[in-house]
Design a protein around this motif. Structure first.
Motif, PDB file in Angstrom:
ATOM      1  N   THR A  39      -4.453  -1.858   5.644  1.00 57.71           N
ATOM      2  CA  THR A  39      -5.194  -0.795   4.950  1.00 57.71           C
ATOM      3  C   THR A  39      -5.460   0.327   5.937  1.00 57.71           C
ATOM      4  N   ARG A  70     -11.385   4.581   7.266  1.00 59.43           N
ATOM      5  CA  ARG A  70     -11.064   3.924   5.998  1.00 59.43           C
ATOM      6  C   ARG A  70     -12.313   3.406   5.291  1.00 59.43           C
ATOM      7  N   ASP A 100       0.595   2.620  -3.393  1.00 59.79           N
ATOM      8  CA  ASP A 100      -0.682   3.254  -3.724  1.00 59.79           C
ATOM      9  C   ASP A 100      -1.099   2.976  -5.172  1.00 59.79           C
ATOM     10  N   THR A 147      -5.643  -6.836   5.651  1.00 56.93           N
ATOM     11  CA  THR A 147      -6.683  -5.873   6.043  1.00 56.93           C
ATOM     12  C   THR A 147      -6.168  -4.909   7.098  1.00 56.93           C
ATOM     13  N   PHE A 166       0.809  -1.215   0.000  1.00 58.08           N
ATOM     14  CA  PHE A 166       0.000   0.000   0.000  1.00 58.08           C
ATOM     15  C   PHE A 166       0.844   1.268   0.000  1.00 58.08           C
ATOM     16  N   LEU A 193      -8.911  -3.393  -1.436  1.00 58.52           N
ATOM     17  CA  LEU A 193      -9.174  -4.708  -0.859  1.00 58.52           C
ATOM     18  C   LEU A 193     -10.644  -5.085  -0.969  1.00 58.52           C
ATOM     19  N   THR A 224      -6.834   2.535  -0.007  1.00 59.63           N
ATOM     20  CA  THR A 224      -6.286   1.185   0.111  1.00 59.63           C
ATOM     21  C   THR A 224      -7.360   0.190   0.542  1.00 59.63           C
ATOM     22  N   TYR A 225      -8.269   0.647   1.433  1.00 63.90           N
ATOM     23  CA  TYR A 225      -9.369  -0.242   1.817  1.00 63.90           C
ATOM     24  C   TYR A 225     -10.253  -0.541   0.614  1.00 63.90           C
TER      25      TYR A 225
END
Length: 666
Positions: free
Chosen positions: A333, A385, A283, A330, A280, A342, A338-339
């Motif tokens: 994140t 997030r 990005d 997880t 992450f 996923l 980033t969340y």
């Protein structure tokens, strides 16, 4: 002067350690100090404090002892087979002690922040370890990963690298310590931070590839890897290294066999948290998808497994590993973007496997616990997030998946008879389920009114199953397990705060049980639990005061049901108010502000109830103290109006503090 004896003390310590090795090798049953890293570090805490007085002489002595051992170890690497395994093990043990001592000495930099000549001496000592790193995984030594002495040596090297990182690699040290790196360049060819990081990550990768069953080495190695990624600048540097690129794209059991070892399953979460942190940092959605390819292959393999063999051990261990890995990703994140990577990767293609796994393995806690913990992490709205676009249905879709999973687990685990280890087999899964619901209900990313509006039973079904799970367990059992109790009362706080209508619609017996448990929670020694219960009671009492005591005749079914429950249980509110006053009077509560909120709400509901509780408490005191206590109670309600406005609440809290101070003279 003490400093004059420092070299002698260090020499004596090293010689006694070496002498003790002979007896330890003869007595295989004796405990080796190198096996207890925490105790060992405590023993070596004297090194940085002591050696800084005579740093040059101490470091010279250590290098004098180290160099012949290092030379001997390098020569053994080319001997096939090893001519004397026992002698080699003894040499590794001596090297391990010296590495631990050097690692401890490096802490001097962290304590005193020195530079100049001391930094050059650190470079001399560190160069010896980097030379050792170059040889530990070559030649004959490649065949010794199963040997205890080799494992102890590698643990010592990792401890050294952790201390070296804290002193010379972290973000704060990126633009300093030039003298150390100039000297390392001369001695071992490590010219800058990037080359040092390359050497360190090379050792990390080698350990993770080579060790399959030594949990101590693996855990220490992963811990170092995680520490390296914790700094922004250091993390960016790591992404330039081929070794790190390999790890983030080839994290499977073929390249890292420890991932398949059951004793190392717990280590997987930290490993994947570290990998996720690196992924992450870039990005990039493309980088994320390519890095998730190894996990995608596991998903595809499990999804194609027929139901008839889904209860096999192969599937079991694959699921355990996958859930731990996903939880680590997880956890990494830390923002909306980033969340989103996923979530879009998981939903809707991958989530059906989660429900299938729960349906088939509900009675096996080795599978359900990591699965539920992954879901608990997925629904946690840390750092905001889980902030979806206003037109996005993702929050609702996520909760529907949560509801399916909780219902699948709860409806199946409840009929199962209590086994011998009821906590592991049933209670643990239930409290994690409550944690999932608490986080989802309070995450502020779901408009729960949508479910009722469109006749979707996701919310109702999840709450119904949760209620059944907590009602089947005696309250004494819940209170006996701290994690269970914490999850239970956190869930009740969320329910009373956001879904009070659900509570008010309960039948009288269930209502009594739930609210009565809040009275027990108020008396908990855990102030967090006590505050959660106080908040829940305040929500209920405030609703009653505003809508029933001060409002018009209730017309909603929920309010009417609440009136009926309170009428059927006339002693409920007085008992809770009495408990609150007893806490204030007899305990030194650090959460007095939290306790004051429900106290005012309950007092305003029925002043006669307050008078009765006050009379009961005053009567319990000796006669010579009753008048003063009664006066304290009278002052408690000075300038308090029949209102729950914020300024009135704050005034009551101030009066309560004066009430408590006044009791001290009783």
């Amino acid at each position: 002067m003490l400093e004059n004896y420092v070299p002698t003390i260090v020499e004596g310590f090293v010689s006694t350690r070496f002498d003790s090795l002979q007896s330890e090798f003869l007595d295989e049953l004796s405990e080796n100090p190198l096996d207890n890293v925490e105790l060992l570090q405590d023993q070596l805490d004297f090194c940085p404090q002591l050696c800084r007085f005579k740093y040059e002489s101490c470091s010279s002595y250590i290098m004098k002892v180290m160099e012949p051992l290092l030379q001997m170890y390098m020569e053994w690497a080319s001997v096939q087979p090893c001519r004397d395994n026992k002698e080699l093990s003894l040499t590794e043990a001596k090297l391990a002690w010296l590495v631990h001592i050097i690692a401890a000495i490096l802490k001097t930099k962290q304590i005193s922040g020195y530079s100049g000549e001391h930094e050059l001496l650190d470079a001399e000592l560190s160069a010896c370890i980097f030379q050792l790193i170059n040889v530990t995984d070559n030649g004959t030594h490649r065949q010794r990963y199963g040997e205890t002495s080799k494992q102890r040596l590698d643990c010592a090297i990792i401890i050294f690298l952790q201390n070296f990182k804290k002193s010379y690699i972290g973000d704060q040290a990126m633009h300093s310590s030039t003298q150390l790196f100039d000297r390392l360049s001369t001695l071992v060819g490590l010219h800058d931070h990037l080359q040092v990081l390359n050497a360190v990550t090379g050792k990390i990768a080698t350990n993770l590839k080579s060790y399959t069953q030594c949990k101590e080495v693996i855990d220490q190695t992963i811990s170092l890897f995680m520490e390296l990624t914790s700094g922004y600048m250091t993390g960016k540097l790591l992404l330039k290294l081929d070794t790190v690129k390999f790890i983030t794209s080839h994290h499977n059991k073929e390249h890292f066999p420890f991932l398949e070892e059951q004793t190392c399953f717990r280590s997987r979460t930290t490993f994947y948290y570290t990998i996720g942190s690196l992924i992450f940092l870039e990005d990039s959605l493309l980088k994320f998808k390519s890095s998730m390819e190894p996990l995608l292959q596991v998903f595809i393999s499990l999804e194609s497994t027929p139901d008839a063999i889904f209860r096999s051990d192969v599937v079991k261990y694959a699921l355990i590993g996958l859930m731990r890995d996903l939880r680590g990703i997880t956890m990494a994140t830390d923002g909306r973007k980033t969340y989103g990577f996923l979530f879009d990767w998981l939903y809707p293609a991958r989530t059906p496997l989660l429900l299938k796994a729960m349906s088939h393995w509900f009675d096996v806690p080795e599978v359900t616990t990591p699965l539920l913990k992954f879901m608990a992490e997925l629904v946690l709205n840390k750092s905001q997030r889980l902030t979806f676009d206003s037109s996005s249905p993702n929050g609702i879709l996520l909760f529907r998946e949560v509801s399916k999973l909780i219902v699948a687990y709860g409806s199946r685990i409840l009929p199962v008879a209590d086994p011998a280890d009821v906590y592991k087999s049933k209670y643990k899964g239930i409290w994690i389920s409550l944690t999932i619901l608490s986080r989802a209900l309070s995450g502020n990313y779901v408009n729960f009114g949508v479910f009722e509006l469109y006749g979707d039973r996701a919310l109702v079904d999840a709450l119904d199953v949760a209620l059944k799970m907590i009602l089947v367990i005696p309250l004494a059992e819940i209170l006996a397990y701290p994690k269970f109790a914490g999850s239970y009362f956190a869930f009740l706080e969320v329910l009373f705060d956001n879904h009070l209508t659900f509570i008010m619609n309960l039948d009288t017996n269930t209502f009594m049980h739930i609210v009565g448990s809040l009275d027990s929670g108020l008396k908990s020694l855990n102030e967090s639990i006590s505050s959660q219960c106080a908040s829940a009671v305040d929500q209920l009492a405030s609703f009653y005061f505003l809508n029933i005591t001060m409002g018009e005749l209730p017309t909603s079914p929920a309010a009417l049901n609440l009136v009926q429950c309170i009428n059927d249980c006339p002693g409920l509110f007085p008992q809770i108010l009495k408990s609150l006053f007893e806490l204030i009077i007899f305990e030194d509560c650090g959460n007095r502000w939290s306790l004051s909120r429900p106290m005012l709400s309950l007092i305003l509901i029925n002043e006669e109830m307050f008078t009765s509780v006050k009379g009961h408490i005053v009567a319990s005191y000796p006669l010579d103290q009753q008048q003063h206590l009664s006066q304290c109670f009278d002052k408690l309600m000075e300038d308090i109006t029949r209102s729950l406005e914020q300024n009135n609440r704050d005034r009551f809290t101030q009066n309560l503090n004066r009430f408590k101070n006044g009791l001290r003279v009783v």
